[in-house]
Structure formats: C-alpha cells, structure tokens
Design an enzyme around this catalytic site. Sequence first.
Site: not given
Ligand code: HXC
Length: 517
Positions: A172-173, A408
């Site tokens: 994401g961001g 160029a």
């Molecule tokens: C809170 C998170 C998290 C998040 C992962 N975890 N992402 N906790 N917020 N964004 C935690 C999980 O709950 C888990 O906790 C641990 O991290 C490991 O994650 P897993 O899913 O078990 O790992 P994996 O299978 O390797 O997958 C990794 C991953 C997936 C692909 C990154 O976790 C995922 O899709 N996360 C969400 C990604 C996402 O959509 N993020 C928001 C993006 S938007 P435990 O306690 O079980 O260990 C964004 C906005 C930014 O970032 C904007 C800026 C302007």
Amino acid sequence: MAISKALADELERRRAVALAGGGEKKAEARHAEARMTARERLEALFSPGTFQEFGLHARHNTRHFGMESREIPGDGVITGTGFVDGRPVAAFSQDFTVSGGSLGEIHAKKICHTLDHAGKAGVPIIGFNDSGGARIQEGVGALSAYGQVFYRNVQLSGVVPQISVIAGPCAGGAAYSPALTDFTIMTREHAQMFICGPEVIRAVTGQATSMDEIGSAEVQASVAGNIHFIAEDDAHAVALVHRLLSFLPSNNMMDPPHRIEPELAIADDPVLDDLVPEDPKAPFDCRKVIERLADEGDFLEVMAEFAANIVIGFGRIGGIVVGFVANQPMVKAGALDIDASDKAARFVRFCNIFNIPLVTLVDVPGFLPGVHEERRGIIRHGAKMLFSYASSTVPKITVIMRKAYGGAYIAMCSQDMGADRVLAWPSAEIAVMGAEGAVNILYRKELSEAEDKRAKAKELAEEYRAEFASPYLSAGMLFVSDVIQPRQTRSAIALALRGLMSKRETRPPKKHGNIPL
Ligand code: HXC
C-alpha cells in the site's frame, strides 16, 4: 550513589525483552529462509561496535482491539546511528517478527526521529522496509504517522542521500516512502512492493493477476522502474548499500569521497581505439567503454534492468567520483525513449544535488520514433533530459563517440546544455539527422531519377557524412572543444575534471524549477 543491583537488573531485563524482538522461534524461521532479522541487518550495515540505538524502550500506544496490554518490543522498528567506512550513517530497520513490522504512531515517531537526526547531522539515512504497512488497529493515526514519514523524506530530499532496502512486504502507501528516497534496493526473494495487491485488483477490475506479476523485485526492476538494484539476499542488499555509500557524500554541502592523488599521470589506453566499431550501425556494449574509463574498471551500474538503452552509474576517473550517462547501442540502437529519459534525467539531478560531476558518453541516433512513444508523451519525458542537464551546475563533460543526431544530441548534454567540455572522437557524426535519412529528404528528386538508387543514396550519404556530420565542422564552430583519439579519452576527462573541481555556477534564486513530470 551507586546504582542498586535491583535497578541494574531491571534495565537488563527490559533490554533483554526489547532485544528479543518477536522471539527466537520467529528469528529461527527467518534464518531457515536465509534471511536476516531486523537487528542483524543493522549489525551487518554498521562497523562492529558503532551502533547506537534510539528508542529501544519505546512503548506502543495501540489502544483498540485488546492491544493495550500486548508487548510490541521497540514497537516493531529498530532505529539509530553507526559508522560505515568511518563515516556516520543513520538507519532504521523494521522488524517483521513484531506485529508484522506494522507502522503505528510510536513506530513512526522513531523513524521520524532518525530522519530528523540525519537532516540535522547531515548524514545518509538507510531504511530497511519489512512491514505489513499501516497498523490496522491504530486506524487513521497510523495513516497520519505514514504521512509524517513521507513529509520528512521530502524535506530531506536533496539534503542527505536516502537509501531504501525492501527486505519483505511493502504494501500500500508504505511503498511511497521508498519511492520518495534516492535509491531502492529490493531482495529477489521474500520482498514484494505494490499499491493494490492481486485481491484488490481482482475485486475492483475483475483482472486476475499474481504477486509475481505485479510486486516482485524482477517486475519492479525491469518493468516498473521503481527500484534501482536487485539484491540476491539481505547480505547482498547491505553490500550494495556499502557500495553506493562509497560513491556518495554524506550531504549536499560536501564533496563525494574522491580519491585524488597529487600527481595526475594517466597513460593513453589503446584498447579504447578498438572498442567502438566505425560503422555507425554496428552495435557495441557501452559498458565496456565505461569500464575502460573508470579507475580500476570499477563501475556501479544503477537500474541495470530498466530502460537498458541508456546506462547510468557511478565510478571514478583520476580519483574523482563521477556519474556516467551513456547511450547503449546494443538496445534499441541507443535511441532515447520515455523510460530512458526518465531514468537518465533523475540520475543527472541526483548527481547535481550531491556534487558529482557528470560524464556523458554519446552514441545516439535520436529519440525513438513510434506511435506509442508520441501518445505516451515522449515530448514531456524527453524534455526531462534537457531540463535536468541544463539545470545542473556540476562539472559536465561530454564525449561524442559516434552518432549525435537531432534533439537527442542536445539532450545528451551538448555544449548548449552547459557542458564544460565536449570531446569528440574522429568517428563522431553530429548532425540534424542520420546521413541516410537526410539524403532521402534533401535529394528526393535526384534519387528518384537515379539508375541505381541504392548506389546513389550510398554515395550521397557518404558525402553528407563527410561534409555535414564531420566532428571537425562542429569543432570549427566551437560546439566541440576538441577532437581526440579514443585512447586519449581517460586522461582528457581526468585532466578536465581536475581543472573543474572549483567550478561555481550561480543561478537566480527561486523555489525550484518546474521540471516536466
Ligand atoms: C497490524 C499486522 C499488519 C497490519 C500484518 N500484521 N500486517 N498487524 N497491521 N497492517 C500482523 C499480523 O496480524 C500477524 O500478527 C503478523 O503481523 C504477521 O502477519 P501474517 O499475516 O501472519 O504474515 P504473512 O502471512 O507473512 O503475511 C504478511 C502480509 C499480511 C502479506 C504483509 O500480513 C498482510 O496482508 N498484511 C496486511 C497488509 C496491508 O494491507 N496493510 C495495510 C496497507 S495500507 P500476529 O500477532 O499473528 O503475529 C497502508 C496504508 C499506508 O499501509 C498509507 C500511507 C498513506
């Protein structure tokens, strides 16, 4: 008053909890995949014993979803300073083993503090990104926290070198912080970078795709052009950071790490005489020329996988750090297209910011003709080359090896773009367009009447080449400073650079120019 044992033990207990990160099991799982932990990356980055941590005892402030009582050691990121090759450097390293390295407010505060330190101290900042992105449980607070990181990346842009390593997910961001920095290194396995993942793309557009297709290092390097280097693993990523830093100053007020000896005696290099075929259509690898020109053949190519029709990177000539920009005749005949223009223009601006002289090697048939290029805005993108060279005030040396045609020719830092020295080889052809194209337009009638059109066209093209494209014509008009033998190029550049080290060029004060984006 001595510190009581109880107090000392409490400090050690707290330290041990924080240093353990996500625990042994998770660390072992990373090792099993031949990956480093967040802390190991910093240990590899800094010289032994030089790392000073900020915020080891940071405590998260995630208040919802039952998170209050949960331990998140260091709030999922390790920050601090250390030394690389004797120079101070700041760094942060996100710890995926701790809540997925997700970015909450305190996590971001630690990163921001490190970025602020880099700005105040004038030191490079290295960020290891390995995070699930904004911490979902902190909601809009986490988004704002990202905004604060971005804001600082922008304030530091052009002040200190910023290098990002993508060592895990960068979703994401979150991908925008690396995108705002100067160089991005991504590990080949285990790292992904994307704005909308495959599931979001499928839900919104119905398009089926995979992470490999949109977010892999391979795709980011060769198709998207979002990253500058692919590292085979974490250790290689750190090695690339070290290598990059070896060419960069600590900040924009300093010179890069030149290695200048008092004596400058560079012998002719006859190998250069034979590297470039005289036939302007015969391809050659411009990297071979760069490697002959660079001290000890040491050339760090940047963005090697993207827009391979132009080659950019760092080296030294006579000890002076330079940025090379060279047309690559092996790919698209070295023509400039949209991607090549974007790639080269940003590099030129980077070198200018950080006082790195530019050496431009020219063999360019022109801008790439094509419907696709015109419709996607080659005018706007090609203009970036003109803008970046014309606005750069570092020493600029241009070597015209063979073809330098049309717009160029100017875009590859002709004298009119402020080149301090333009050196041409006897094989140089400098003209509005290539000889064959020109005679087709100039002698249409004669050619249509000629008995042997091919022979006539060849004869006229040779005449044109000798009369209108000759380097001596340009040298006679002072567009070329000198015509030199290829073998003399390295010493000619080294001497010219030495004489230009004190170059100062002032421009009228303004907020910034309006580069076509
Ligand atoms: C809170 C998170 C998290 C998040 C992962 N975890 N992402 N906790 N917020 N964004 C935690 C999980 O709950 C888990 O906790 C641990 O991290 C490991 O994650 P897993 O899913 O078990 O790992 P994996 O299978 O390797 O997958 C990794 C991953 C997936 C692909 C990154 O976790 C995922 O899709 N996360 C969400 C990604 C996402 O959509 N993020 C928001 C993006 S938007 P435990 O306690 O079980 O260990 C964004 C906005 C930014 O970032 C904007 C800026 C302007």
